[in-house]
Motif scaffolding. Structure first.
Motif, PDB file in Angstrom:
ATOM      1  N   VAL A   1     -75.014 -30.549-106.542  1.00 21.89           N
ATOM      2  CA  VAL A   1     -75.671 -29.434-105.872  1.00 21.89           C
ATOM      3  C   VAL A   1     -76.587 -28.685-106.845  1.00 21.89           C
ATOM      4  N   MET A   2     -76.219 -28.638-108.137  1.00 23.05           N
ATOM      5  CA  MET A   2     -77.110 -28.001-109.106  1.00 23.05           C
ATOM      6  C   MET A   2     -78.368 -28.853-109.322  1.00 23.05           C
ATOM      7  N   ALA A   3     -78.197 -30.172-109.315  1.00 24.68           N
ATOM      8  CA  ALA A   3     -79.374 -31.043-109.427  1.00 24.68           C
ATOM      9  C   ALA A   3     -80.280 -30.871-108.217  1.00 24.68           C
ATOM     10  N   ASP A   4     -79.691 -30.748-107.038  1.00 24.13           N
ATOM     11  CA  ASP A   4     -80.508 -30.529-105.840  1.00 24.13           C
ATOM     12  C   ASP A   4     -81.242 -29.196-105.914  1.00 24.13           C
ATOM     13  N   LEU A   5     -80.603 -28.178-106.472  1.00 23.32           N
ATOM     14  CA  LEU A   5     -81.296 -26.897-106.663  1.00 23.32           C
ATOM     15  C   LEU A   5     -82.493 -27.072-107.579  1.00 23.32           C
ATOM     16  N   ALA A   6     -82.329 -27.867-108.625  1.00 26.89           N
ATOM     17  CA  ALA A   6     -83.459 -28.129-109.516  1.00 26.89           C
ATOM     18  C   ALA A   6     -84.596 -28.802-108.761  1.00 26.89           C
TER      19      ALA A   6
ATOM     20  N   ARG B   1     -77.716 -43.173-118.724  1.00 19.75           N
ATOM     21  CA  ARG B   1     -76.268 -43.331-118.827  1.00 19.75           C
ATOM     22  C   ARG B   1     -75.565 -42.827-117.575  1.00 19.75           C
ATOM     23  N   TYR B   2     -76.156 -41.854-116.898  1.00 20.79           N
ATOM     24  CA  TYR B   2     -75.544 -41.342-115.673  1.00 20.79           C
ATOM     25  C   TYR B   2     -75.528 -42.420-114.581  1.00 20.79           C
ATOM     26  N   ARG B   3     -76.619 -43.165-114.485  1.00 18.81           N
ATOM     27  CA  ARG B   3     -76.653 -44.252-113.498  1.00 18.81           C
ATOM     28  C   ARG B   3     -75.652 -45.338-113.863  1.00 18.81           C
ATOM     29  N   ALA B   4     -75.588 -45.696-115.142  1.00 21.06           N
ATOM     30  CA  ALA B   4     -74.658 -46.729-115.583  1.00 21.06           C
ATOM     31  C   ALA B   4     -73.218 -46.329-115.289  1.00 21.06           C
TER      32      ALA B   4
ATOM     33  N   PRO C   1     -86.894 -34.011-102.032  1.00 27.36           N
ATOM     34  CA  PRO C   1     -87.886 -34.974-102.525  1.00 27.36           C
ATOM     35  C   PRO C   1     -87.262 -36.336-102.746  1.00 27.36           C
ATOM     36  N   VAL C   2     -88.025 -37.377-102.460  1.00 24.81           N
ATOM     37  CA  VAL C   2     -87.550 -38.745-102.663  1.00 24.81           C
ATOM     38  C   VAL C   2     -87.726 -39.111-104.141  1.00 24.81           C
ATOM     39  N   PRO C   3     -86.666 -39.488-104.830  1.00 26.21           N
ATOM     40  CA  PRO C   3     -86.794 -39.830-106.253  1.00 26.21           C
ATOM     41  C   PRO C   3     -87.684 -41.037-106.489  1.00 26.21           C
ATOM     42  N   LYS C   4     -88.380 -41.021-107.581  1.00 28.09           N
ATOM     43  CA  LYS C   4     -89.249 -42.140-107.950  1.00 28.09           C
ATOM     44  C   LYS C   4     -88.440 -43.418-108.144  1.00 28.09           C
ATOM     45  N   SER C   5     -87.175 -43.275-108.551  1.00 25.31           N
ATOM     46  CA  SER C   5     -86.347 -44.450-108.867  1.00 25.31           C
ATOM     47  C   SER C   5     -85.826 -45.163-107.629  1.00 25.31           C
ATOM     48  N   TRP C   6     -85.955 -44.568-106.459  1.00 25.80           N
ATOM     49  CA  TRP C   6     -85.431 -45.194-105.240  1.00 25.80           C
ATOM     50  C   TRP C   6     -86.327 -46.358-104.803  1.00 25.80           C
ATOM     51  N   LYS C   7     -85.689 -47.484-104.570  1.00 24.62           N
ATOM     52  CA  LYS C   7     -86.397 -48.636-104.016  1.00 24.62           C
ATOM     53  C   LYS C   7     -86.172 -48.758-102.516  1.00 24.62           C
ATOM     54  N   ALA C   8     -85.138 -48.106-102.025  1.00 30.21           N
ATOM     55  CA  ALA C   8     -84.870 -48.074-100.585  1.00 30.21           C
ATOM     56  C   ALA C   8     -84.565 -46.633-100.204  1.00 30.21           C
ATOM     57  N   VAL C   9     -85.184 -46.177 -99.129  1.00 35.20           N
ATOM     58  CA  VAL C   9     -85.144 -44.770 -98.758  1.00 35.20           C
ATOM     59  C   VAL C   9     -84.567 -44.630 -97.352  1.00 35.20           C
ATOM     60  N   PRO C  10     -83.544 -43.798 -97.173  1.00 34.78           N
ATOM     61  CA  PRO C  10     -83.046 -43.579 -95.810  1.00 34.78           C
ATOM     62  C   PRO C  10     -84.022 -42.734 -95.011  1.00 34.78           C
ATOM     63  N   PHE C  11     -83.820 -42.695 -93.726  1.00 33.19           N
ATOM     64  CA  PHE C  11     -84.650 -41.866 -92.853  1.00 33.19           C
ATOM     65  C   PHE C  11     -83.953 -40.523 -92.619  1.00 33.19           C
ATOM     66  N   ASP C  12     -84.749 -39.544 -92.229  1.00 33.63           N
ATOM     67  CA  ASP C  12     -84.188 -38.249 -91.872  1.00 33.63           C
ATOM     68  C   ASP C  12     -83.192 -38.411 -90.724  1.00 33.63           C
ATOM     69  N   LEU C  13     -82.203 -37.535 -90.697  1.00 32.24           N
ATOM     70  CA  LEU C  13     -81.243 -37.562 -89.594  1.00 32.24           C
ATOM     71  C   LEU C  13     -81.945 -37.430 -88.252  1.00 32.24           C
TER      72      LEU C  13
ATOM     73  N   LEU D   1     -71.528 -38.886-107.711  1.00 29.48           N
ATOM     74  CA  LEU D   1     -72.687 -38.554-106.889  1.00 29.48           C
ATOM     75  C   LEU D   1     -73.616 -37.628-107.658  1.00 29.48           C
ATOM     76  N   GLY D   2     -73.022 -36.686-108.361  1.00 32.51           N
ATOM     77  CA  GLY D   2     -73.821 -35.782-109.183  1.00 32.51           C
ATOM     78  C   GLY D   2     -74.517 -36.500-110.319  1.00 32.51           C
ATOM     79  N   TYR D   3     -73.825 -37.432-110.955  1.00 30.48           N
ATOM     80  CA  TYR D   3     -74.455 -38.184-112.040  1.00 30.48           C
ATOM     81  C   TYR D   3     -75.670 -38.962-111.546  1.00 30.48           C
ATOM     82  N   LEU D   4     -75.554 -39.536-110.331  1.00 28.15           N
ATOM     83  CA  LEU D   4     -76.696 -40.263-109.781  1.00 28.15           C
ATOM     84  C   LEU D   4     -77.876 -39.328-109.532  1.00 28.15           C
ATOM     85  N   ARG D   5     -77.618 -38.159-108.999  1.00 26.62           N
ATOM     86  CA  ARG D   5     -78.722 -37.218-108.761  1.00 26.62           C
ATOM     87  C   ARG D   5     -79.345 -36.778-110.082  1.00 26.62           C
ATOM     88  N   MET D   6     -78.519 -36.604-111.105  1.00 28.46           N
ATOM     89  CA  MET D   6     -79.053 -36.208-112.405  1.00 28.46           C
ATOM     90  C   MET D   6     -79.926 -37.312-112.989  1.00 28.46           C
ATOM     91  N   PHE D   7     -79.489 -38.567-112.861  1.00 24.88           N
ATOM     92  CA  PHE D   7     -80.331 -39.686-113.288  1.00 24.88           C
ATOM     93  C   PHE D   7     -81.655 -39.673-112.546  1.00 24.88           C
TER      94      PHE D   7
END
Length: 866
Positions: free
Chosen positions: A493-498, A555-558, A65-77, A542-548
């Motif tokens: 990876v745990m955040a992605d599982l969530a 604080r994870y993003r910061a 899923p694309v996070p709500k916080s993303w302002k720029a989104v990559p494309f699928d491979l 990378l994990g902190y960003l996914r958790m944010f």
């Protein structure tokens, strides 16, 4: 590739996610998708280009899923197809390796560990051999590579192999589940006696492991070891430092005719030896000393010279960055040392004969006195606190503590980590767990395999079952352990599982991996990175960003944003790499850290550009892709040799920048061998991004490629030969209004030009570093972009006279075997184009070539400019 391959795979992926995962996370984390046929932001009353910035992004990217916080989104491979270029040349060599590699080899260690028939398949080897403490990690990377290869090419060979491996792993997980509750037997304890550590009294296979960087970069050395030998086993080692049988230095207590020291970078046939005919005594203490300085190597027995070689050209620095640094164990698998070790010392100079005759003194690099009474830690008294570890074996193999366990070895390492057992007695068990889980999630999200998600979910439940029982203080101590506590991106990876399952329990599990003190330091903007293992920590962010992005807190993003700014540019070399000997050095110390051959671990570059990419999604700013480009077109491209092989990935471990450095290629089974597989099968992942409302298209990289923007029913084809040529042309097929944002590199800020359908436009660079063209686009519209290259330099932060020569984005290296820093002309006008594209010559005949050329010739990245 057939014309309908990409849409077919796309439908398959979407169907798999819908069937195998729930996306019902609370609204603060993610919001739903959009109506078929209507891209977000195109409902009545919302004109393209006028987003409020608060609407949810919606949809998925690469199955997540694309996070709500993303302002720029990559494309699928599978929405971006690469056209022929240097990127496809590097990629295709890795794909040939992936096609040829047998699936059964990837599964071999897992099947053996689970008690299943491994069908006679050999394991991958290297650190993923049949006994290594990191086995299983390479298989996880291989899964990710196969998933990326399938998404990017549509070749069924990758999908078939991916599915076969997932099926095999599920069988292994099921086999482990039948053993839940079997406690096994504990490993034998280390045996301490008066005077030292007793090794292999009863054949337990014990040895001592020293830290990774123990001998890194040494051009002169003295090694002293005090032993009491119980049995004169031929070829058993007093010590052996290396990376296998090809690159090592060792001291054997007996060759059949006495002890021998040897050092080689070309196997046994290339050994430079110091042979002694002095037979060592059994049952008595003996001091053995080796000194190396200049071309002279000397072996001493009890303070008396017993052998000398005056033609030595190899030093410990030639070994690169050996991880197998052992007392009592052989790289060749020879019999273990049977006896008692009393002292071990390492100096960064050759001691005099008088100093050696006086007996062992404390080494200034490491000093072990083996005066402990219990435990498996050997304390270093040199002042550097480089403690060693006694490896005591694993005892009887225990069954798993909870259903869902899956690894290529028993649960022992995880149990020992909770007891604070240090590396190399254990070796990053959660790091290996992460690679396996990441590979499984990629198999699901990119490869459409629902079984892979089920296996990963069960693994996640097992992880939660172990860590949820531990207090925060214990977790903090575990994650602070050097290498033993390295966990890769387990929090990611745990955040992605969530996100994939809708179960927020996994987000709680992700927080168990908080590295509390470093996290707090980075939130506060306090730089405490000096001396920290670089790639042990980069993936955590990378994990902190996914958790944010899942709503776990700002604080994870910061922390991630501040961490990135501590590395770039303050710890970044001219080719984008970071670290010396896998370790972050002091802030703004570049010139002071380029010596030796252990700069810029490939894994660190792999993860740093992922951090930059993710931060860009949150804050679209060209500075992130300025770094991304530097690292991609220099270190990452250079990390694959320009040669074909279906049996060796031919990727780098380190990509050094010291004078006269050479790249070593190969690395099957190593950490960088694993990330090296992935580096070259996802070049298309960041060429284009879109705004969350589908009304802006970012062009970040000028890599020849075709984008299929399905939501806008537009195809954008980019032609050229970047980075070999400084121009690119975009051709549009379709009919849609959107803003095209073209990244303007800093090195082309005043020369960047844009033509639309032949008409030159004024280039206005926004605060985000992009030039915008907002119009209604129609089929056959052409955008011609030029970004002329010119020679310029980049100075080391701590020494302005030490500079790298660049041509546009390309770092140039001077080809020379000299190990002394070479001069760079004060006037760049004295550097002229060479007789081959992208090459240059300087006075005196010095030749410069692009860093990305993948060969093994010696080179200089930094030169001295008056």
């Amino acid at each position: 590739m057939s014309g309908n391959a990409i849409p077919r795979r796309r439908l398959f992926q979407i169907g798999a996610v819908a069937a195998g995962a729930s996306l019902a996370l609370p609204a603060p984390a993610f919001a739903g998708g959009h109506k078929p046929g209507h891209g977000p932001g195109h409902e009545p009353g919302h004109e393209p280009g006028h987003s409020s910035g608060h609407e949810p992004a919606g949809g998925t990217v690469n199955g997540l899923p694309v996070p709500k916080s993303w302002k720029a989104v990559p494309f699928d491979l599978n929405e971006v197809e690469l056209a022929p270029s240097v990127f496809t040349e590097k990629r295709d060599r890795i794909l040939a390796y992936a096609r040829a590699y047998p699936a059964d080899r990837i599964l071999s260690n897992f099947r053996t560990a689970a008690g299943l028939d491994n069908l006679g398949a050999q394991p991958p080897g290297g650190w993923d051999d049949a006994t290594g403490n990191l086995r299983g990690h390479y298989s996880g990377h291989f899964l990710s590579m196969l998933a990326q290869a399938w998404a990017g090419t549509g070749e069924t060979v990758f999908k078939d192999k991916l599915d076969a491996v997932v099926t095999g792993l599920r069988q292994c997980q099921d086999a482990w589940a039948e053993q839940v509750g079997d406690p096994g037997t504990p490993p034998p304890p280390a045996t301490w006696a008066d005077g030292g550590l007793v090794l292999n009294r009863d054949g337990e296979g014990q040895y001592v492991g020293l830290p990774d960087a123990t001998v890194d970069g040494l051009t002169a050395a003295t090694i002293v070891i005090r032993l009491r030998i119980d049995e004169l086993r031929t070829w058993s080692r007093a010590f052996d430092f290396g990376v296998g049988t090809g690159v090592n230095m060792f001291l054997t207590i007996d060759t059949g005719s006495g002890p021998r020291f040897a050092i080689t970078t070309a196997g046994s046939g290339g050994e430079q030896r110091i042979q002694s005919s002095t037979q060592l005594p059994v049952g008595e203490w003996v001091d053995l000393t080796v000194t190396l300085t200049g071309q002279v190597g000397t072996l001493y027995v009890n303070g008396v010279p017993a052998g000398v070689n005056t033609s030595m050209t190899l030093t410990p620095a030639a070994l690169g960055a050996p991880k197998n640094n052992w007392i009592g164990r052989s790289q060749y698998g020879d019999a273990g040392l049977k006896g008692t070790v009393g002292e071990f010392h390492l100096f960064d100079r050759a001691l005099t004969e008088a100093e050696i005759a006086a007996g062992p003194s404390a080494g200034n690099l490491v000093a072990y006195h083996f005066d402990e009474a219990t435990g498996t830690t050997v304390a270093d008294s040199s002042g550097r606190s480089w403690d060693a570890a006694v490896v005591t074996g694993v005892g009887g193999a225990p069954g798993p503590s909870h259903a869902g366990f899956l690894a290529a070895y028993p649960e022992t390492q995880f149990i020992q980590l909770e007891q604070y057992v240090t590396y190399p007695a254990i070796w990053a068990p959660y790091y290996t767990c992460h690679k396996i889980m990441r590979g499984l999630l990629d198999a699901h999200t990119l490869g459409g395999n629902p079984t892979a998600l089920a296996v990963a979910r069960r693994m996640g439940e097992w992880v939660h079952s172990r860590l949820s029982k531990l207090p925060r203080a214990q977790l903090d101590r575990m994650w602070a352990l050097y290498i033993a506590g390295e966990y890769g991106g387990m929090n990611e990876v745990m955040a992605d599982l969530a996100a994939l399952t809708g179960d927020r329990t996994f987000l709680t599990t992700a927080a168990f991996f908080d590295n509390t003190q470093l996290l707090a330091d980075c939130v506060a903007g306090t730089d405490t990175l000096d001396g920290k293992h670089a790639n042990q920590h980069i993936p955590q962010f990378l994990g902190y960003l996914r958790m944010f992005e899942l709503g776990a807190g700002t604080r994870y993003r910061a922390a991630a944003a501040n961490f990135y700014d501590m590395v770039v540019p303050h710890r970044t070399y001219a080719h984008g790499g970071t670290g010396q000997g896998e370790v972050f050095r002091k802030r703004d110390v570049i010139a002071g850290s380029i010596v030796g051959t252990t700069n810029a671990e490939s894994c660190a570059a792999y993860n740093m550009i992922k951090v930059a990419r993710n931060l860009f999604s949150l804050t679209p700013d060209a500075r992130y892709f300025e770094y991304y480009e530097k690292t991609l077109v220099n270190q990452i491209l250079a990390s694959r040799r320009d040669a074909d092989s279906t049996t060796d990935p031919l990727v780098t471990y380190m990509v050094p920048v010291g004078p006269g450095s050479r790249r070593g290629y190969g690395n099957t089974g190593t950490c960088c061998g694993g990330t090296g597989l992935e580096n070259h099968t996802k070049y298309q992942d960041s060429v284009y991004f879109r705004s969350s409302r589908h009304d802006v298209l970012y062009v970040n990289m000028y890599i020849p490629s075709t984008l299929r923007w399905t939501e806008r029913k537009v195809t954008v084809t980019q032609t050229g030969d970047y980075p070999r040529t400084p121009s690119s042309t975009l051709t549009v097929t379709g009919d849609a209004r959107f803003e095209l944002r073209l990244r303007v590199p800093s090195w082309a800020w005043d020369t960047f030009t844009i033509k639309v359908n032949g008409k030159r436009l004024a280039v206005r660079v926004g605060k985000d570093g992009y030039a915008a063209v907002d119009r209604h686009w129609r089929t056959r519209d052409r955008v011609e972009i030029a970004f002329p290259y010119r020679l310029h330099t980049e100075s080391a932060i701590d020494d302005p006279t030490l500079q790298s020569l660049l041509y546009g984005p390309l770092t140039l290296v001077a080809k020379s075997d000299s190990t002394q820093t070479l001069p760079l002309p004060a006037n760049l006008a004295d550097v002229h184009p060479g007789d081959r594209p992208l090459t240059f010559t300087a006075p005196g005949g010095l030749t410069f070539e692009p860093f990305f050329l993948g060969d093994t010739a010696a080179y200089h990245t930094y030169l001295r400019r008056s």
